[in-house]
Design an enzyme around this catalytic site. Structure first.
Site, mmCIF file in Angstrom:
data_model
loop_
_atom_site.group_PDB
_atom_site.id
_atom_site.type_symbol
_atom_site.label_atom_id
_atom_site.label_comp_id
_atom_site.label_asym_id
_atom_site.label_seq_id
_atom_site.Cartn_x
_atom_site.Cartn_y
_atom_site.Cartn_z
ATOM 1 N N GLY A 21 0.829 -1.200 0.000
ATOM 2 C CA GLY A 21 0.000 0.000 0.000
ATOM 3 C C GLY A 21 0.862 1.248 0.000
ATOM 4 O O GLY A 21 1.094 1.857 1.041
ATOM 5 N N HIS A 37 -8.822 -2.040 2.421
ATOM 6 C CA HIS A 37 -9.431 -2.212 3.740
ATOM 7 C C HIS A 37 -10.672 -3.089 3.722
ATOM 8 O O HIS A 37 -11.512 -3.002 4.619
ATOM 9 C CB HIS A 37 -9.756 -0.840 4.340
ATOM 10 C CG HIS A 37 -8.539 -0.119 4.863
ATOM 11 N ND1 HIS A 37 -7.316 -0.234 4.273
ATOM 12 C CD2 HIS A 37 -8.370 0.709 5.926
ATOM 13 C CE1 HIS A 37 -6.443 0.511 4.940
ATOM 14 N NE2 HIS A 37 -7.060 1.082 5.952
ATOM 15 N N SER A 81 -1.119 -6.747 -5.095
ATOM 16 C CA SER A 81 -0.361 -7.429 -4.057
ATOM 17 C C SER A 81 -0.340 -8.950 -4.201
ATOM 18 O O SER A 81 0.734 -9.562 -4.132
ATOM 19 C CB SER A 81 -0.903 -7.025 -2.678
ATOM 20 O OG SER A 81 -0.320 -7.763 -1.646
#
Length: 216
Positions: free
Chosen positions: A46, A144, A124
């Site tokens: 992030g 999130h 990711s």
């Protein structure tokens, strides 16, 4: 006494776009300096515009290692148009999508830290799937939602060396914070329940855990 960045590094951190408050940044920096003693890269999931990357990069420079930062640079859910954390300046006017990569590169350049960071541009899970080296720090600060937070944890914790540190940002136990911090909180609880981690510190929404065993 915890390690602290030089004033110019802290000033660069505070001037950069991002959401991490300075006191949490100082706790992250101290963890990164400690993790750097393992002689392994320090990894962040992030990047956004590079605010916290500045701290990891400076800690990596001190330790003679490299900071790695993973992001697709299209923004997470809460940063899209119409949401509270959206910044119109991060939108590419040609294609109409967020692109934080140019701002990130300017952030590192201004801080004089470009030579100490490798930017891994991609999602990711895809990057983690082809990564095959140990790291001394995993800092989870990506999407999130439960899907994204768990994918970051499952993708990168297997690469975290024993004795290395897992830092998780935006850990909010209050159910009222479901959108902004409940998924990171559940990942934090998952790490503790695994038996592979021991908590090192808690600074508001930042948790730092040490890997002391196998399993995730």
């Amino acid at each position: 006494m915890s390690a602290a960045p030089e004033p110019e590094i802290l000033a660069a951190f505070e001037a950069a776009k991002g959401f991490m408050p300075p006191h949490e940044g100082l706790a992250l920096y101290a963890a990164a300096v400690e993790a750097g003693r393992l002689g392994l890269p320090l990894l962040e999931v992030g990047t956004y515009c590079g605010r916290s990357t500045i701290l990891l990069a400076d800690a990596a420079r001190r330790a003679g290692v490299t900071a790695l930062t993973v992001d697709h640079h299209r923004g997470s859910e809460e940063q899209q148009p119409g949401w509270d954390y959206h910044d119109p300046e991060t939108v590419d006017p040609e294609i109409g999508l967020m692109d934080t990569l140019p701002t990130f590169r300017r952030t590192l350049h201004r801080a004089g830290l470009e030579d100490h960071v490798v930017a891994l541009v991609g999602r990711s899970p895809q990057v983690a799937a082809v990564w095959n080296s140990p790291v001394g720090l995993v800092f989870v600060d990506g999407g999130h939602t439960d899907e994204h937070a768990n994918a970051d944890y499952e993708g990168w914790v297997p690469h975290l060396a024993e004795g290395g540190l897992l830092a998780i940002h935006d850990v909010f136990p209050d159910p009222e914070d479901e959108f902004t911090g409940q998924a990171p909180y559940r990942v934090y609880l998952r790490a503790l329940a695994s038996g592979a981690f021991t908590e090192v510190s808690a600074t508001d929404s930042l948790r730092v855990l040490r890997r002391t065993g196998a399993g995730i």
